[in-house]
Design a protein around this motif. Structure first.
Motif, PDB file in Angstrom:
ATOM      1  N   LYS A 161      25.025  23.341   0.407  1.00  0.00           N
ATOM      2  CA  LYS A 161      24.562  24.084  -0.769  1.00  0.00           C
ATOM      3  C   LYS A 161      24.736  23.255  -2.037  1.00  0.00           C
ATOM      4  O   LYS A 161      23.828  23.208  -2.889  1.00  0.00           O
ATOM      5  N   LEU A 162      25.870  22.586  -2.180  1.00  0.00           N
ATOM      6  CA  LEU A 162      26.088  21.782  -3.380  1.00  0.00           C
ATOM      7  C   LEU A 162      25.084  20.635  -3.461  1.00  0.00           C
ATOM      8  O   LEU A 162      24.541  20.331  -4.533  1.00  0.00           O
ATOM      9  N   LYS A 163      24.810  19.996  -2.355  1.00  0.00           N
ATOM     10  CA  LYS A 163      23.865  18.872  -2.359  1.00  0.00           C
ATOM     11  C   LYS A 163      22.430  19.326  -2.615  1.00  0.00           C
ATOM     12  O   LYS A 163      21.583  18.520  -3.033  1.00  0.00           O
ATOM     13  N   SER A 164      22.140  20.603  -2.365  1.00  0.00           N
ATOM     14  CA  SER A 164      20.779  21.103  -2.558  1.00  0.00           C
ATOM     15  C   SER A 164      20.484  21.496  -4.007  1.00  0.00           C
ATOM     16  O   SER A 164      19.328  21.776  -4.347  1.00  0.00           O
ATOM     17  N   LEU A 165      21.500  21.520  -4.855  1.00  0.00           N
ATOM     18  CA  LEU A 165      21.296  21.933  -6.240  1.00  0.00           C
ATOM     19  C   LEU A 165      20.484  20.897  -6.999  1.00  0.00           C
ATOM     20  O   LEU A 165      20.579  19.693  -6.755  1.00  0.00           O
ATOM     21  N   ALA A 166      19.703  21.374  -7.956  1.00  0.00           N
ATOM     22  CA  ALA A 166      18.901  20.465  -8.775  1.00  0.00           C
ATOM     23  C   ALA A 166      19.775  19.622  -9.695  1.00  0.00           C
ATOM     24  O   ALA A 166      19.399  18.512 -10.072  1.00  0.00           O
ATOM     25  N   SER A 167      20.936  20.148 -10.071  1.00  0.00           N
ATOM     26  CA  SER A 167      21.856  19.441 -10.964  1.00  0.00           C
ATOM     27  C   SER A 167      23.283  19.830 -10.611  1.00  0.00           C
ATOM     28  O   SER A 167      23.544  20.992 -10.249  1.00  0.00           O
ATOM     29  N   PRO A 168      24.229  18.884 -10.718  1.00  0.00           N
ATOM     30  CA  PRO A 168      25.632  19.256 -10.490  1.00  0.00           C
ATOM     31  C   PRO A 168      26.111  20.352 -11.435  1.00  0.00           C
ATOM     32  O   PRO A 168      27.044  21.091 -11.108  1.00  0.00           O
ATOM     33  N   HIS A 169      25.472  20.465 -12.598  1.00  0.00           N
ATOM     34  CA  HIS A 169      25.902  21.452 -13.588  1.00  0.00           C
ATOM     35  C   HIS A 169      25.547  22.881 -13.176  1.00  0.00           C
ATOM     36  O   HIS A 169      25.937  23.835 -13.867  1.00  0.00           O
ATOM     37  N   GLU A 170      24.830  23.050 -12.069  1.00  0.00           N
ATOM     38  CA  GLU A 170      24.548  24.385 -11.556  1.00  0.00           C
ATOM     39  C   GLU A 170      25.700  24.938 -10.728  1.00  0.00           C
ATOM     40  O   GLU A 170      25.642  26.078 -10.274  1.00  0.00           O
ATOM     41  N   LEU A 571      45.442  28.782   8.999  1.00  0.00           N
ATOM     42  CA  LEU A 571      45.419  28.486   7.572  1.00  0.00           C
ATOM     43  C   LEU A 571      45.421  26.976   7.348  1.00  0.00           C
ATOM     44  O   LEU A 571      45.842  26.200   8.209  1.00  0.00           O
ATOM     45  N   ARG A 572      44.972  26.570   6.170  1.00  0.00           N
ATOM     46  CA  ARG A 572      45.091  25.178   5.752  1.00  0.00           C
ATOM     47  C   ARG A 572      45.636  25.122   4.331  1.00  0.00           C
ATOM     48  O   ARG A 572      45.582  26.103   3.585  1.00  0.00           O
ATOM     49  N   SER A 573      46.139  23.965   3.986  1.00  0.00           N
ATOM     50  CA  SER A 573      46.666  23.798   2.637  1.00  0.00           C
ATOM     51  C   SER A 573      45.517  23.640   1.646  1.00  0.00           C
ATOM     52  O   SER A 573      44.393  23.266   2.021  1.00  0.00           O
ATOM     53  N   GLU A 574      45.798  23.891   0.373  1.00  0.00           N
ATOM     54  CA  GLU A 574      44.770  23.713  -0.654  1.00  0.00           C
ATOM     55  C   GLU A 574      44.247  22.278  -0.687  1.00  0.00           C
ATOM     56  O   GLU A 574      43.023  22.069  -0.740  1.00  0.00           O
ATOM     57  N   PRO A 575      45.111  21.243  -0.666  1.00  0.00           N
ATOM     58  CA  PRO A 575      44.563  19.881  -0.641  1.00  0.00           C
ATOM     59  C   PRO A 575      43.665  19.619   0.572  1.00  0.00           C
ATOM     60  O   PRO A 575      42.643  18.925   0.453  1.00  0.00           O
ATOM     61  N   GLU A 576      44.026  20.157   1.731  1.00  0.00           N
ATOM     62  CA  GLU A 576      43.189  19.962   2.916  1.00  0.00           C
ATOM     63  C   GLU A 576      41.818  20.615   2.732  1.00  0.00           C
ATOM     64  O   GLU A 576      40.788  20.047   3.120  1.00  0.00           O
ATOM     65  N   ILE A 577      41.798  21.800   2.151  1.00  0.00           N
ATOM     66  CA  ILE A 577      40.535  22.506   1.951  1.00  0.00           C
ATOM     67  C   ILE A 577      39.665  21.761   0.945  1.00  0.00           C
ATOM     68  O   ILE A 577      38.453  21.562   1.165  1.00  0.00           O
ATOM     69  N   ILE A 578      40.270  21.322  -0.147  1.00  0.00           N
ATOM     70  CA  ILE A 578      39.504  20.583  -1.160  1.00  0.00           C
ATOM     71  C   ILE A 578      38.953  19.284  -0.571  1.00  0.00           C
ATOM     72  O   ILE A 578      37.780  18.932  -0.780  1.00  0.00           O
ATOM     73  N   ALA A 579      39.790  18.586   0.178  1.00  0.00           N
ATOM     74  CA  ALA A 579      39.342  17.338   0.788  1.00  0.00           C
ATOM     75  C   ALA A 579      38.207  17.581   1.774  1.00  0.00           C
ATOM     76  O   ALA A 579      37.251  16.787   1.853  1.00  0.00           O
ATOM     77  N   GLY A 580      38.275  18.676   2.536  1.00  0.00           N
ATOM     78  CA  GLY A 580      37.212  18.995   3.477  1.00  0.00           C
ATOM     79  C   GLY A 580      35.892  19.258   2.769  1.00  0.00           C
ATOM     80  O   GLY A 580      34.827  18.797   3.211  1.00  0.00           O
ATOM     81  N   ILE A 581      35.928  20.010   1.678  1.00  0.00           N
ATOM     82  CA  ILE A 581      34.713  20.278   0.905  1.00  0.00           C
ATOM     83  C   ILE A 581      34.185  18.983   0.296  1.00  0.00           C
ATOM     84  O   ILE A 581      32.973  18.711   0.310  1.00  0.00           O
ATOM     85  N   ALA A 582      35.088  18.169  -0.246  1.00  0.00           N
ATOM     86  CA  ALA A 582      34.677  16.919  -0.888  1.00  0.00           C
ATOM     87  C   ALA A 582      34.004  15.983   0.103  1.00  0.00           C
ATOM     88  O   ALA A 582      32.960  15.384  -0.191  1.00  0.00           O
ATOM     89  N   GLN A 583      34.592  15.847   1.282  1.00  0.00           N
ATOM     90  CA  GLN A 583      34.019  14.955   2.285  1.00  0.00           C
ATOM     91  C   GLN A 583      32.638  15.443   2.725  1.00  0.00           C
ATOM     92  O   GLN A 583      31.702  14.665   2.870  1.00  0.00           O
ATOM     93  N   ALA A 584      32.497  16.753   2.901  1.00  0.00           N
ATOM     94  CA  ALA A 584      31.210  17.307   3.324  1.00  0.00           C
ATOM     95  C   ALA A 584      30.153  17.191   2.240  1.00  0.00           C
ATOM     96  O   ALA A 584      28.951  17.131   2.536  1.00  0.00           O
ATOM     97  N   THR A 585      30.583  17.140   0.992  1.00  0.00           N
ATOM     98  CA  THR A 585      29.645  17.078  -0.132  1.00  0.00           C
ATOM     99  C   THR A 585      29.300  15.640  -0.518  1.00  0.00           C
ATOM    100  O   THR A 585      28.136  15.301  -0.731  1.00  0.00           O
TER     101      THR A 585
END
Length: 783
Positions: A161-170, A571-585
């Motif tokens: 979803k993040l990669k499909s946005l027209a602009s990161p500011h969305e 459950l996962r830790s907050e850093p793990e979740i953020i890293a997972g989203i970042a890697q996928a994006t």
């Protein structure tokens, strides 16, 4: 179920959609004149018993705020060097841990039983009591129920979803003050690598005005005192704050100040038990038999009139200086350390103290008392919270406090300084880590150098701007690192409709909240560890537990390590979740080691050390029992870090009291059974209110003028462009300034329009909402 049906169930976001007959019944008892003591102990045990069992709860609490334990997820009050063996926590800290350690679960069976439409009709109290979330869940487009989703699929969904946005500011990336330093640093790095500064946070709604006012005048948006300074102060002004409920461990510091000969003054529209008296639960005799008297005087100022009060006090101090030149103001300090003195004094000479007292609704003697106390010592500490920061002129409030402290040379000295009391455990640390929509050029340049990219320079959205972007269709993805955005924000109906216009909402959470039920077209819940829980890498189950770090209200950075068994193995830790989203994006990019950072928090701290000043030897120093204190120029020798190197006096306009007949200045506040938007129960013990949250506190004379009696049922109406109505509240007579009323949030957030916000800081003005009171047809008092 179709999307239109989901929209209909959430059209009215006044949070109290409960019909009148759902009221549980209001009981009114005497207002308390002291806080804590045996009732706090019994209340704590009751909450432990309900949620996790007393013995299990006590075993967890033994590590709460201890040097080898975990930091309370509640307020950001600092820990003393010596920690009591009886426990270093307060009643509301116990409630927070009880809910975190609850045995109740929001699992796949729960969501199979309850549709989102059904859950949205529950009260915030009922939603919060549902329990801990056990695994990732997705609410798919046009679906009525959340369903399980794997972590990998959830990450891919967000990244796609993040990669499909027209602009990161969305995309909008919100942060709660609960997030650790490590999580916050990774989050802001990911967001800026993605290409935006849309990093609104809970600070935008609370102490943004403090940061703005202090930043402009002394060069740092943080407090300038230590815990020892509170103990050593000879005058402490507690302004717009309720420490007994919101920061209960502050009471022991005020008690030490009083024992050391200090004078405490409470300045607030209504009296609060915690500033009046304190029964220390760590000492048997006072807990059972007698409260320590704290505030020597309570000054019931009208809401929004703090600038008028302070200018009246300062003018009286100037008169004393004129009568005995060189004996009141610290001219050596002023000449060497400050700028703007002459313009400030010229403005002050236009002030009439009696007129200021009249605007405040106070006798002149109240102003004189503070002026006399402030001229008698340079050891002055001014403490404040939301009662000063949530007004349209909130930044002016803070700058007048700085004026007072500059006149007396009350920076960089023992027992003196500014003390904004933060309301969430790492909200200050998150800002230090770069969670800010308007980052400095020096911070961005450090990121550029470290990661060999160009960080975005355009300012992002704060909270109100984020709501406006979602409302206008330019904010299409909303991701929240903790918090309960829907219940925390102003203009409830507008905010809810705005969020529902998004394409995807993502909540990184521990427990169910209203924000999981008011969603975009699709929604994800990504459950994380709580503070009290053991944090072990999900892909290395035999590894050693990890710790995170936090920063308290007084700039102390220290470790926090939970030891309790997690609520779920999924459950996962907050850093793990953020890293997972970042890697996928973002995929693979040079110098971005998401998987390594998620596994080893020492590596994140190495990154912090390389980018943010004050964190040299981070990993080494934070392993010391007390952590370390960040540099603070105004505190450390009155070195002001403004561009001029001076502390700046400010000239600000004086507010007028201009209510028309039938209008009242409303403020929202918490009950004692509440922390931020988390509602632990339906009582407000210190104010003598039990079994009901939909109440409005009102002066008895104002009630008489409106023809109202105790427990009459009314609607509260604000008139900003159009009527906003909070329905069906009980009227309660209370010792509050004439012309002012008080009521609880989130129930009354619907009254606060988005456009009513502080100049410069943009903070919603929830403590200064003009309303009228409309008696409900057929309402009658029930005594």
């Amino acid at each position: 179920m179709h999307r239109v049906t989901r929209d209909l169930r959430m059209n009215e976001r006044d949070i109290a959609l409960l019909p009148p007959d759902s009221h549980t019944g209001l009981t009114i008892t005497d207002r308390k004149t002291w806080a804590a003591g045996l009732p706090a102990l019994t209340s704590s045990l009751a909450h432990l018993h309900e949620e996790t069992g007393v013995l299990n709860g006590i075993s967890i609490l033994n590590k709460l705020n201890q040097k080898d334990g975990f930091d309370c997820p509640g307020c950001a009050w600092p820990d003393p060097d010596h920690r009591s063996h009886l426990g270093e926590y307060c009643e509301n800290g116990v409630k927070a841990i009880a809910e975190e350690a609850t045995t109740k679960r929001v699992d796949r069976a729960f969501f199979a039983r309850h549709s989102v439409e059904e859950l949205s009709r529950w009260s915030d109290y009922e939603i919060g009591k549902a329990g801990r979330i056990t695994e990732p869940f997705v609410l798919r487009r046009n679906s009525s129920h959340y369903e399980p989703i794997s972590w990998d699929e959830a990450f891919r969904m967000v990244g796609h979803k993040l990669k499909s946005l027209a602009s990161p500011h969305e995309a909008i990336f919100y942060t709660s003050g609960r997030a650790s330093n490590e999580a916050a640093y990774l989050y802001q790095l990911f967001v800026r690598q993605f290409g935006t500064n849309n990093l609104p946070d809970c600070s935008n709604m609370c102490h943004e005005s403090s940061g703005t006012g202090l930043g402009e005048t002394i060069g740092i948006g943080k407090g300038t005192v230590s815990l020892q300074d509170i103990h050593e102060a000879k005058l402490v002004l507690v302004m717009g704050q309720n420490p007994g409920t919101n920061h209960p461990r502050m009471l022991s510091a005020l008690e030490k100040c009083k024992d050391n000969g200090g004078t405490i003054v409470s300045i607030n529209p209504l009296p609060e038990a915690g500033t009046m008296g304190f029964r220390n639960p760590q000492e048997v005799k006072p807990m059972l038999f007698g409260a320590a008297h704290l505030a020597q005087r309570h000054i019931p100022i009208r809401g929004t009139m703090d600038v008028a009060f302070l200018k009246g006090v300062l003018r009286m101090m100037l008169d004393k200086e004129d009568a005995a030149p060189g004996t009141i103001f610290d001219h050596a300090f002023i000449a060497a350390k400050t700028a703007g003195y002459d313009a400030f004094i010229a403005d002050l000479r236009t002030v009439d103290p009696q007129e200021m007292a009249d605007r405040c609704g106070l006798p002149l003697d109240d102003l004189r008392f503070v002026a006399d106390a402030a001229t008698g010592t340079e050891r002055i500490v001014v403490c404040w919270a939301m009662g000063l920061t949530q007004h349209t002129n909130a930044v002016d409030n803070i700058q007048q406090i700085v004026n007072l402290l500059l006149l007396r040379g009350a920076f960089g000295k023992p027992g003196a300084g500014a003390c904004p009391v933060r309301g969430h455990s790492n909200v200050q640390g998150d800002r230090t880590m770069g969670i800010y929509e308007k980052p400095s050029e020096s911070f961005l340049s450090a990121l550029d150098k470290r990661y060999e990219f160009t960080a975005p320079r355009a300012h992002g959205h704060d909270v109100v701007e984020a709501i406006e972007a979602m409302r206008d269709g330019t904010g299409k993805v909303f991701i929240a690192l903790g918090g309960n955005f829907i219940s925390a924000t102003p203009d409830s109906e507008v905010t809810s409709r705005a969020v529902m216009r998004t394409e995807l909402t993502v909540q990184i959470s521990t427990k169910l909240s209203r924000s999981h039920l008011t969603t975009g077209a699709e929604a994800l819940i990504l459950p994380c560890y709580g503070r009290s829980e053991r944090d072990i890498a999900h892909d290395a189950p035999g590894a050693k537990p990890r710790f995170v770090t936090v920063e308290d209200s007084m700039s102390v950075v220290h470790r926090s390590q939970g030891a309790h068994e997690p609520a779920s193995a999924h459950l996962r830790s907050e850093p793990e979740i953020i890293a997972g989203i970042a890697q996928a994006t973002l995929g693979d990019r040079p110098r971005l080691r998401w998987a390594e950072w998620a596994r080893d928090y020492d590596l994140i701290r190495d990154e912090v050390e390389a980018v943010i000043p004050g964190f040299a030897d981070f990993n080494k120093r934070v392993r010391k029992p007390d952590g370390f204190v960040l540099p603070n120029g105004p505190r450390d020798g009155a070195v002001f870090t403004t561009p001029s190197g001076k502390g700046h006096f400010s000239v600000t306009p004086t507010p007028e009291w201009k209510l028309r007949q039938g209008e009242y200045m409303a403020q929202t506040l918490r009950t004692h059974d509440q922390f931020n938007t988390t509602i632990y129960g339906l009582d407000d013990r210190y104010r003598g209110l039990h079994g009901e949250r939909r109440v409005v506190l009102m002066h008895a004379d104002d009630m008489a003028a409106e023809g109202l009696r105790t427990k009459d049922r009314v609607d509260l109406v604000s008139h900003y462009g159009h009527e906003r109505v909070a329905t069906d509240f009980f009227v309660v007579p209370y010792e509050i300034a004439r012309g002012c009323v008080a009521t609880y949030f989130p129930e009354a957030n619907v009254l606060v329009p988005l456009e009513l916000r502080a100049a410069k800081s943009g903070t919603p003005a929830s403590k200064g909402v003009v309303i009228t009171i409309r008696k409900r047809v057929g309402s009658s008092s029930r005594n």
